[in-house]
Structures are given as structure tokens and as C-alpha cells.
Design a protein around this motif. Structure first.
Motif, PDB file in Angstrom:
ATOM      1  N   ARG A   1      39.390  23.960  20.197  1.00 62.29           N
ATOM      2  CA  ARG A   1      39.825  25.306  20.583  1.00 62.29           C
ATOM      3  C   ARG A   1      40.679  25.912  19.458  1.00 62.29           C
ATOM      4  O   ARG A   1      40.492  27.062  19.080  1.00 62.29           O
ATOM      5  CB  ARG A   1      40.600  25.247  21.890  1.00 62.29           C
ATOM      6  N   ILE A   2      41.600  25.126  18.925  1.00 65.69           N
ATOM      7  CA  ILE A   2      42.468  25.605  17.850  1.00 65.69           C
ATOM      8  C   ILE A   2      41.648  25.873  16.587  1.00 65.69           C
ATOM      9  O   ILE A   2      41.830  26.890  15.921  1.00 65.69           O
ATOM     10  CB  ILE A   2      43.611  24.613  17.593  1.00 65.69           C
ATOM     11  N   PHE A   3      40.714  24.977  16.250  1.00 69.97           N
ATOM     12  CA  PHE A   3      39.878  25.191  15.067  1.00 69.97           C
ATOM     13  C   PHE A   3      38.983  26.416  15.231  1.00 69.97           C
ATOM     14  O   PHE A   3      38.706  27.120  14.259  1.00 69.97           O
ATOM     15  CB  PHE A   3      39.049  23.954  14.743  1.00 69.97           C
ATOM     16  N   LYS A   4      38.536  26.684  16.440  1.00 69.51           N
ATOM     17  CA  LYS A   4      37.720  27.876  16.689  1.00 69.51           C
ATOM     18  C   LYS A   4      38.538  29.132  16.388  1.00 69.51           C
ATOM     19  O   LYS A   4      38.051  30.060  15.739  1.00 69.51           O
ATOM     20  CB  LYS A   4      37.231  27.889  18.139  1.00 69.51           C
ATOM     21  N   ILE A   5      39.785  29.145  16.834  1.00 76.11           N
ATOM     22  CA  ILE A   5      40.670  30.273  16.556  1.00 76.11           C
ATOM     23  C   ILE A   5      40.920  30.360  15.052  1.00 76.11           C
ATOM     24  O   ILE A   5      40.886  31.441  14.461  1.00 76.11           O
ATOM     25  CB  ILE A   5      41.999  30.130  17.327  1.00 76.11           C
TER      26      ILE A   5
ATOM     27  N   LYS B   1      49.830  33.734  16.632  1.00 74.77           N
ATOM     28  CA  LYS B   1      49.802  34.687  17.749  1.00 74.77           C
ATOM     29  C   LYS B   1      48.504  34.549  18.549  1.00 74.77           C
ATOM     30  O   LYS B   1      48.510  34.487  19.781  1.00 74.77           O
ATOM     31  CB  LYS B   1      49.958  36.103  17.201  1.00 74.77           C
ATOM     32  N   ASN B   2      47.388  34.454  17.847  1.00 78.75           N
ATOM     33  CA  ASN B   2      46.091  34.303  18.516  1.00 78.75           C
ATOM     34  C   ASN B   2      45.978  32.961  19.233  1.00 78.75           C
ATOM     35  O   ASN B   2      45.446  32.879  20.346  1.00 78.75           O
ATOM     36  CB  ASN B   2      44.951  34.472  17.519  1.00 78.75           C
ATOM     37  N   ALA B   3      46.466  31.912  18.593  1.00 79.73           N
ATOM     38  CA  ALA B   3      46.426  30.594  19.224  1.00 79.73           C
ATOM     39  C   ALA B   3      47.304  30.578  20.475  1.00 79.73           C
ATOM     40  O   ALA B   3      46.907  30.029  21.508  1.00 79.73           O
ATOM     41  CB  ALA B   3      46.881  29.517  18.239  1.00 79.73           C
ATOM     42  N   MET B   4      48.477  31.187  20.383  1.00 82.56           N
ATOM     43  CA  MET B   4      49.365  31.248  21.548  1.00 82.56           C
ATOM     44  C   MET B   4      48.691  31.993  22.692  1.00 82.56           C
ATOM     45  O   MET B   4      48.765  31.550  23.848  1.00 82.56           O
ATOM     46  CB  MET B   4      50.687  31.919  21.163  1.00 82.56           C
ATOM     47  N   GLN B   5      48.022  33.098  22.395  1.00 82.30           N
ATOM     48  CA  GLN B   5      47.341  33.844  23.446  1.00 82.30           C
ATOM     49  C   GLN B   5      46.250  32.995  24.087  1.00 82.30           C
ATOM     50  O   GLN B   5      46.045  33.043  25.303  1.00 82.30           O
ATOM     51  CB  GLN B   5      46.749  35.145  22.906  1.00 82.30           C
ATOM     52  N   SER B   6      45.577  32.186  23.287  1.00 81.00           N
ATOM     53  CA  SER B   6      44.559  31.296  23.824  1.00 81.00           C
ATOM     54  C   SER B   6      45.165  30.312  24.825  1.00 81.00           C
ATOM     55  O   SER B   6      44.583  30.022  25.864  1.00 81.00           O
ATOM     56  CB  SER B   6      43.872  30.546  22.689  1.00 81.00           C
ATOM     57  N   PHE B   7      46.362  29.809  24.499  1.00 81.96           N
ATOM     58  CA  PHE B   7      47.025  28.878  25.409  1.00 81.96           C
ATOM     59  C   PHE B   7      47.600  29.595  26.630  1.00 81.96           C
ATOM     60  O   PHE B   7      47.638  29.023  27.719  1.00 81.96           O
ATOM     61  CB  PHE B   7      48.086  28.048  24.672  1.00 81.96           C
ATOM     62  N   VAL B   8      48.025  30.840  26.474  1.00 80.06           N
ATOM     63  CA  VAL B   8      48.457  31.632  27.640  1.00 80.06           C
ATOM     64  C   VAL B   8      47.275  31.779  28.594  1.00 80.06           C
ATOM     65  O   VAL B   8      47.415  31.590  29.813  1.00 80.06           O
ATOM     66  CB  VAL B   8      49.015  33.005  27.211  1.00 80.06           C
ATOM     67  N   ASP B   9      46.110  32.087  28.042  1.00 82.74           N
ATOM     68  CA  ASP B   9      44.904  32.211  28.871  1.00 82.74           C
ATOM     69  C   ASP B   9      44.595  30.891  29.579  1.00 82.74           C
ATOM     70  O   ASP B   9      44.250  30.878  30.765  1.00 82.74           O
ATOM     71  CB  ASP B   9      43.702  32.628  28.013  1.00 82.74           C
ATOM     72  N   LEU B  10      44.729  29.796  28.866  1.00 90.82           N
ATOM     73  CA  LEU B  10      44.472  28.478  29.445  1.00 90.82           C
ATOM     74  C   LEU B  10      45.469  28.170  30.567  1.00 90.82           C
ATOM     75  O   LEU B  10      45.085  27.687  31.634  1.00 90.82           O
ATOM     76  CB  LEU B  10      44.539  27.409  28.355  1.00 90.82           C
ATOM     77  N   VAL B  11      46.739  28.467  30.342  1.00 89.43           N
ATOM     78  CA  VAL B  11      47.776  28.228  31.348  1.00 89.43           C
ATOM     79  C   VAL B  11      47.498  29.049  32.611  1.00 89.43           C
ATOM     80  O   VAL B  11      47.663  28.557  33.734  1.00 89.43           O
ATOM     81  CB  VAL B  11      49.182  28.542  30.759  1.00 89.43           C
ATOM     82  N   GLU B  12      47.064  30.279  32.422  1.00 89.90           N
ATOM     83  CA  GLU B  12      46.716  31.109  33.581  1.00 89.90           C
ATOM     84  C   GLU B  12      45.574  30.492  34.375  1.00 89.90           C
ATOM     85  O   GLU B  12      45.566  30.540  35.608  1.00 89.90           O
ATOM     86  CB  GLU B  12      46.341  32.525  33.130  1.00 89.90           C
ATOM     87  N   LYS B  13      44.616  29.891  33.688  1.00 82.44           N
ATOM     88  CA  LYS B  13      43.462  29.296  34.358  1.00 82.44           C
ATOM     89  C   LYS B  13      43.816  28.004  35.094  1.00 82.44           C
ATOM     90  O   LYS B  13      43.261  27.732  36.158  1.00 82.44           O
ATOM     91  CB  LYS B  13      42.341  29.020  33.352  1.00 82.44           C
TER      92      LYS B  13
END
Length: 155
Positions: free
Chosen positions: A23-27, A119-131
């Protein structure tokens, strides 16, 4: 706990960790493709990215220190830094206290780009936390804090 149960759990942790890494490498890849178009940075290899992450975390490092952290020879670290310097990702200068030592930093231009990546990676983890929801997130944070404590003792 039995050995087979321990192995099963270790495989599960390893598998999830690989998914997080992917996921991080994709970002990272999306960001780097954008940077290549906008800034002209060439693609970074995984070892180069690791070196940059080490330098960013510490703010600056001596070349010899970087080699030790990366587990490579000083000439290998120097060659990697040379390539990243040529790409405009790193800066280097001789220490004022000891001219034989070279201080390496992330360039201000690259730091802006890596901040965007963060910033983009953090948003990805925010999305994951919401899920995954608050309960699972709290458990995950507790486990990661325990892992961090163990790893901090090793390093």
C-alpha cells in the motif's frame, strides 16, 4: 502456545505487513510518477528510498553512519548518495569540525515532495482506519506500540 500456532500467527502478521508495505509503495509510486513529470526526479529504488527515509528521520547523517544503518559498505553508501545527489534528492557537505566527514541531508526541494508523499500516505491510513473502525484501530495501535517498544530496544 504451540510451535505450529506461533508459525501460523507469524505468517498472518507477515502477510498483513506485506500488504501494508505494498500500500505504501503504491502511494510512493504514484507520487514518484508525478514527481518525474513535474520535477524531473528519476525513479528511486527501494534501497534508495530506505536511505532517504533514514536521512529524513534523523535530519542529517554522516556518510559513515548512513552506511552502518543501511548495513552496506561505506563505498556502497557513497555511491548511492552520489546518485541521489545527482538526481537532486540529497545534499552533502563536509563537516566543519572534521573535514573528512561528509554530512548528508535531503534537499529542500525533495523534502517538499516527500512531505507530499507523507500527506498522501497518511490519508491512505485515515481511509483504512475509517474502514476497520475504532475498536480494531485501538487494538492495532496497542499492538504497534508494543512492537515499537520491542524494536526500540533492539536499535
Amino acid at each position: 502456545m504451540s510451535t505450529s500456532e506461533m508459525l501460523k500467527q507469524a505468517r498472518s502478521i507477515f502477510s498483513a505487513t506485506l500488504m501494508i508495505r505494498d500500500r505504501i509503495f503504491k502511494i510512493h509510486t504514484a507520487n514518484m510518477n508525478k514527481q518525474i513529470k513535474e520535477v524531473g526526479f528519476a525513479e528511486l529504488s527501494v534501497p534508495q528510498l530506505h536511505a532517504i527515509m533514514v536521512i529524513r528521520k534523523r535530519g542529517q547523517v554522516y556518510m559513515s553512519e548512513l552506511a552502518g544503518v543501511l548495513g552496506v559498505s561505506p563505498p556502497s553508501a557513497s555511491a548511492m548518495v552520489d546518485r541521489l545527489f545527482e538526481k537532486g534528492v540529497l545534499t552533502r557537505e563536509h563537516s566543519r569540525e572534521d573535514r573528512r566527514k561528509v554530512i548528508v541531508r535531503v534537499s529542500p526541494e525533495a523534502e517538499k515532495d516527500f512531505s507530499e508523499f507523507d500527506k498522501n500516505a497518511m490519508q491512505s491510513f485515515v481511509d483504512l482506519v475509517e474502514k476497520i473502525g475504532p475498536e480494531t484501530t485501538r487494538k492495532w495501535c496497542d499492538v504497534l506500540e508494543e512492537i515499537k517498544n520491542v524494536l526500540d530496544q533492539e536499535y
